[in-house]
Design a protein around this motif. Sequence first.
Motif, PDB file in Angstrom:
ATOM      1  N   GLN A   1       0.828  -1.207   0.000  1.00  0.00           N
ATOM      2  CA  GLN A   1       0.000   0.000   0.000  1.00  0.00           C
ATOM      3  C   GLN A   1       0.861   1.256   0.000  1.00  0.00           C
ATOM      4  O   GLN A   1       0.574   2.227  -0.709  1.00  0.00           O
ATOM      5  CB  GLN A   1      -0.918  -0.002   1.218  1.00  0.00           C
ATOM      6  CG  GLN A   1      -2.042  -1.021   1.152  1.00  0.00           C
ATOM      7  CD  GLN A   1      -2.802  -1.142   2.460  1.00  0.00           C
ATOM      8  OE1 GLN A   1      -2.304  -0.769   3.527  1.00  0.00           O
ATOM      9  NE2 GLN A   1      -4.010  -1.684   2.392  1.00  0.00           N
ATOM     10  N   ALA A   2       1.928   1.225   0.773  1.00  0.00           N
ATOM     11  CA  ALA A   2       2.815   2.392   0.852  1.00  0.00           C
ATOM     12  C   ALA A   2       3.502   2.655  -0.487  1.00  0.00           C
ATOM     13  O   ALA A   2       3.611   3.811  -0.921  1.00  0.00           O
ATOM     14  CB  ALA A   2       3.846   2.190   1.945  1.00  0.00           C
ATOM     15  N   ILE A   3       3.949   1.605  -1.134  1.00  0.00           N
ATOM     16  CA  ILE A   3       4.601   1.760  -2.441  1.00  0.00           C
ATOM     17  C   ILE A   3       3.603   2.253  -3.479  1.00  0.00           C
ATOM     18  O   ILE A   3       3.864   3.216  -4.213  1.00  0.00           O
ATOM     19  CB  ILE A   3       5.250   0.436  -2.886  1.00  0.00           C
ATOM     20  CG1 ILE A   3       6.397   0.057  -1.952  1.00  0.00           C
ATOM     21  CG2 ILE A   3       5.748   0.545  -4.324  1.00  0.00           C
ATOM     22  CD1 ILE A   3       6.938  -1.353  -2.167  1.00  0.00           C
ATOM     23  N   ASP A   4       2.440   1.609  -3.532  1.00  0.00           N
ATOM     24  CA  ASP A   4       1.433   1.942  -4.549  1.00  0.00           C
ATOM     25  C   ASP A   4       0.918   3.362  -4.407  1.00  0.00           C
ATOM     26  O   ASP A   4       0.590   4.021  -5.400  1.00  0.00           O
ATOM     27  CB  ASP A   4       0.257   0.963  -4.469  1.00  0.00           C
ATOM     28  CG  ASP A   4       0.618  -0.438  -4.928  1.00  0.00           C
ATOM     29  OD1 ASP A   4       1.709  -0.605  -5.517  1.00  0.00           O
ATOM     30  OD2 ASP A   4      -0.183  -1.366  -4.685  1.00  0.00           O
ATOM     31  N   ASN A   5       0.827   3.843  -3.160  1.00  0.00           N
ATOM     32  CA  ASN A   5       0.241   5.165  -2.908  1.00  0.00           C
ATOM     33  C   ASN A   5       1.269   6.225  -2.549  1.00  0.00           C
ATOM     34  O   ASN A   5       0.914   7.349  -2.217  1.00  0.00           O
ATOM     35  CB  ASN A   5      -0.814   5.045  -1.806  1.00  0.00           C
ATOM     36  CG  ASN A   5      -1.987   4.192  -2.233  1.00  0.00           C
ATOM     37  OD1 ASN A   5      -2.844   4.636  -2.985  1.00  0.00           O
ATOM     38  ND2 ASN A   5      -2.013   2.945  -1.782  1.00  0.00           N
TER      39      ASN A   5
ATOM     40  N   VAL B   1       6.836   3.567   5.809  1.00  0.00           N
ATOM     41  CA  VAL B   1       6.203   2.421   6.462  1.00  0.00           C
ATOM     42  C   VAL B   1       6.740   2.366   7.889  1.00  0.00           C
ATOM     43  O   VAL B   1       7.942   2.288   8.118  1.00  0.00           O
ATOM     44  CB  VAL B   1       6.522   1.096   5.746  1.00  0.00           C
ATOM     45  CG1 VAL B   1       6.019  -0.088   6.570  1.00  0.00           C
ATOM     46  CG2 VAL B   1       5.896   1.067   4.355  1.00  0.00           C
ATOM     47  N   MET B   2       5.813   2.446   8.846  1.00  0.00           N
ATOM     48  CA  MET B   2       6.162   2.431  10.270  1.00  0.00           C
ATOM     49  C   MET B   2       5.733   1.093  10.863  1.00  0.00           C
ATOM     50  O   MET B   2       4.539   0.794  10.939  1.00  0.00           O
ATOM     51  CB  MET B   2       5.454   3.594  10.973  1.00  0.00           C
ATOM     52  CG  MET B   2       5.472   3.535  12.490  1.00  0.00           C
ATOM     53  SD  MET B   2       7.095   3.724  13.211  1.00  0.00           S
ATOM     54  CE  MET B   2       7.404   5.453  12.860  1.00  0.00           C
ATOM     55  N   ILE B   3       6.741   0.294  11.258  1.00  0.00           N
ATOM     56  CA  ILE B   3       6.454  -1.044  11.780  1.00  0.00           C
ATOM     57  C   ILE B   3       7.258  -1.293  13.059  1.00  0.00           C
ATOM     58  O   ILE B   3       8.162  -0.534  13.394  1.00  0.00           O
ATOM     59  CB  ILE B   3       6.759  -2.146  10.727  1.00  0.00           C
ATOM     60  CG1 ILE B   3       7.958  -1.794   9.834  1.00  0.00           C
ATOM     61  CG2 ILE B   3       5.565  -2.387   9.817  1.00  0.00           C
ATOM     62  CD1 ILE B   3       9.291  -1.810  10.451  1.00  0.00           C
ATOM     63  N   ASN B   4       6.905  -2.350  13.766  1.00  0.00           N
ATOM     64  CA  ASN B   4       7.649  -2.718  14.962  1.00  0.00           C
ATOM     65  C   ASN B   4       9.066  -3.190  14.584  1.00  0.00           C
ATOM     66  O   ASN B   4       9.302  -3.643  13.458  1.00  0.00           O
ATOM     67  CB  ASN B   4       6.902  -3.806  15.733  1.00  0.00           C
ATOM     68  CG  ASN B   4       5.776  -3.247  16.572  1.00  0.00           C
ATOM     69  OD1 ASN B   4       5.972  -2.323  17.358  1.00  0.00           O
ATOM     70  ND2 ASN B   4       4.571  -3.798  16.414  1.00  0.00           N
TER      71      ASN B   4
ATOM     72  N   LEU C   1      11.469  -2.263   0.484  1.00  0.00           N
ATOM     73  CA  LEU C   1      11.330  -0.881   0.025  1.00  0.00           C
ATOM     74  C   LEU C   1      12.536  -0.376  -0.767  1.00  0.00           C
ATOM     75  O   LEU C   1      12.511   0.750  -1.276  1.00  0.00           O
ATOM     76  CB  LEU C   1      11.094   0.049   1.224  1.00  0.00           C
ATOM     77  CG  LEU C   1       9.762  -0.123   1.954  1.00  0.00           C
ATOM     78  CD1 LEU C   1       9.719   0.742   3.195  1.00  0.00           C
ATOM     79  CD2 LEU C   1       8.585   0.200   1.033  1.00  0.00           C
ATOM     80  N   GLU C   2      13.575  -1.187  -0.877  1.00  0.00           N
ATOM     81  CA  GLU C   2      14.758  -0.764  -1.624  1.00  0.00           C
ATOM     82  C   GLU C   2      14.370  -0.421  -3.061  1.00  0.00           C
ATOM     83  O   GLU C   2      13.607  -1.136  -3.704  1.00  0.00           O
ATOM     84  CB  GLU C   2      15.823  -1.861  -1.608  1.00  0.00           C
ATOM     85  CG  GLU C   2      16.608  -1.913  -0.310  1.00  0.00           C
ATOM     86  CD  GLU C   2      17.813  -2.828  -0.390  1.00  0.00           C
ATOM     87  OE1 GLU C   2      18.899  -2.393  -0.001  1.00  0.00           O
ATOM     88  OE2 GLU C   2      17.654  -3.983  -0.839  1.00  0.00           O
ATOM     89  N   GLY C   3      14.878   0.710  -3.540  1.00  0.00           N
ATOM     90  CA  GLY C   3      14.576   1.146  -4.895  1.00  0.00           C
ATOM     91  C   GLY C   3      13.305   1.953  -5.014  1.00  0.00           C
ATOM     92  O   GLY C   3      12.931   2.362  -6.122  1.00  0.00           O
ATOM     93  N   THR C   4      12.625   2.203  -3.901  1.00  0.00           N
ATOM     94  CA  THR C   4      11.422   3.034  -3.897  1.00  0.00           C
ATOM     95  C   THR C   4      11.712   4.341  -3.159  1.00  0.00           C
ATOM     96  O   THR C   4      12.767   4.519  -2.569  1.00  0.00           O
ATOM     97  CB  THR C   4      10.242   2.324  -3.197  1.00  0.00           C
ATOM     98  OG1 THR C   4      10.433   2.375  -1.766  1.00  0.00           O
ATOM     99  CG2 THR C   4      10.123   0.874  -3.633  1.00  0.00           C
TER     100      THR C   4
END
Length: 217
Positions: A27-31, A36-39, A50-53
């Motif tokens: 969702q983060a990449i598409d939008n 992206v905030m994760i534990n 997420l590399e390359g984005t």
Amino acid sequence: MELNKYIDHTLLSPDATETQVDTVIKQAIDNRFHTVMINPYWVAKTHQALEGTDVVTATVIGFPLGATTTAAKVFETKQAIADGVDEVDMVMNIGEMKAGHYTQVADDIQALVKVGHDAGKVVKVIIETALLTDDEITKASQIVAEAGADFVKTSTGFSTRGASVHDVELMSAAVAGTTTQVKASGGIHSAEEAEAMVNAGATRLGVSHSMKVIGKE
């Protein structure tokens, strides 16, 4: 207002599964969300995905209570950096803030700022506004700014309430003239609520309901 650029797309629930993490990343990449905030457990996986984005990886430190030792927070931060994190959101020592022990609060924050900035990472500090008076919100924001953190953040989303426009206004006023910015997090469920936070001075938004906020849910 392009709200997606403000959003730290957040999944911090303790029962989050790998499948849910994968969904949030997509969702983060598409939008084109900011983050992206994760534990911490999911940092390495998320960073790799997420590399390359243009989307960056963020995690939480001393979460959600802020009552771990500074040494533990430093260790968590170093581990997250090793795993590829770009931004860390630490929880302030709230009890010490309530007690008026400002030196201890500042020392805790400065230790994390040093570790983060030495590695070129963004450091945000959660002050948990739900547990503070207006005067304490102002003072805590000033301490965060003086410690050199990049952001002061309203909430963990795990206390009695999330962010309010009033919180953001107080925090924005407290850090005016410094390089510290304001992140509103917790309780943002609509575009209208998100825009109100931005208009009050927030330059970043922590949102779990990001798809709803941008009108895609």
